[in-house]
Design a protein around this motif. Structure first.
Motif, PDB file in Angstrom:
ATOM      1  N   HIS A   1       0.839  -1.192   0.000  1.00  0.00           N
ATOM      2  CA  HIS A   1       0.000   0.000   0.000  1.00  0.00           C
ATOM      3  C   HIS A   1       0.880   1.250   0.000  1.00  0.00           C
ATOM      4  O   HIS A   1       1.644   1.492   0.939  1.00  0.00           O
TER       5      HIS A   1
ATOM      6  N   ARG B   1      -4.840   3.697  -3.268  1.00  0.00           N
ATOM      7  CA  ARG B   1      -6.220   4.112  -3.020  1.00  0.00           C
ATOM      8  C   ARG B   1      -6.503   5.396  -3.795  1.00  0.00           C
ATOM      9  O   ARG B   1      -5.748   6.362  -3.718  1.00  0.00           O
TER      10      ARG B   1
ATOM     11  N   GLU C   1      -9.596   1.207  -5.030  1.00  0.00           N
ATOM     12  CA  GLU C   1      -8.183   0.844  -5.164  1.00  0.00           C
ATOM     13  C   GLU C   1      -7.852   0.328  -6.562  1.00  0.00           C
ATOM     14  O   GLU C   1      -8.633  -0.398  -7.182  1.00  0.00           O
TER      15      GLU C   1
END
Length: 212
Positions: free
Chosen positions: A42, A67, A72
């Motif tokens: 991430h 994101r 996403e």
């Protein structure tokens, strides 16, 4: 032609919500007999770059799970980090500008920040949807994976499979057995000739103490 086993979506400790160190990733690569892993932490490329530097026993595709305002996406074959919480089209454009592929992870999972049909169509409209994840091993609802598979087939898009592992146990729970490839264009083409393998694996339970 040589075929390779590719886990297209997994995480390391650099994600912040995952517990797999690069050392444990290397061990699991051997145990699961993976040839290629797409490290998609991430909002950072640090885990993928560390895996590249450590020579973990499998080829590493540098990726990032990003994101956006609409849900996403994953960028694959990246050289630069893409900031999070950008508009969808801008984030996809930044992936494409560096020669990367735009990959839609768990697109119909309502329990996560997924794109859904609207986000997928927005990417298609700008010609920037390269790969759809048709099997995610953390998806408890099998119908969500089947919807992704139908979407990919209905729009002639290559389908991929990823463990989405956030712990060592999950690595290799889903992968594509596909022709070997060289770079992003070959990767997308090879997926069309690939065979998806996968099983549901929820997060592993951990005892108290250090996680590795």
């Amino acid at each position: 032609m040589r075929r390779v086993r590719v886990d297209c979506h997994l995480h390391t400790v650099h994600s912040g919500d995952a517990v797999t160190t690069v050392e444990r990733l290397a061990a699991r690569v051997r145990e699961e007999r993976l040839d290629v892993v797409c490290v998609t932490d991430h909002h950072t490329l640090a885990g993928a770059r560390e895996a590249l530097a450590r020579e973990i026993g499998a080829r590493v595709v540098v990726g990032e799970e990003i994101r956006t305002h609409a849900g996403e996406i994953i960028g694959l074959f990246l050289t630069e980090r893409v900031p999070y919480v950008l508009p969808l089209e801008e984030a996809a454009g930044r992936v494409r500008a560096q020669g990367g592929l735009v990959y839609a992870p768990h697109p119909f999972d309502a329990s996560r920040t997924s794109l859904g049909a609207e986000g997928l169509e927005r990417l298609r409209a700008m010609g920037a949807l390269d790969v759809v994840e048709v099997f995610n091993a953390k998806m408890a609802e099998e119908e969500d994976n089947r919807r992704a598979e139908r979407f990919a087939a209905g729009h002639d898009l290559p389908g991929a499979a990823g463990s989405d592992a956030h712990d060592p146990y999950g690595i290799g729970a889903a992968y594509v057995e596909m022709p070997d490839f060289d770079g992003p264009h070959d990767f997308a083409a090879a997926l069309r000739e690939g065979r998806v393998h996968g099983e549901f694996r929820d997060h592993a339970a951990y005892p108290a103490g250090p996680r590795t």
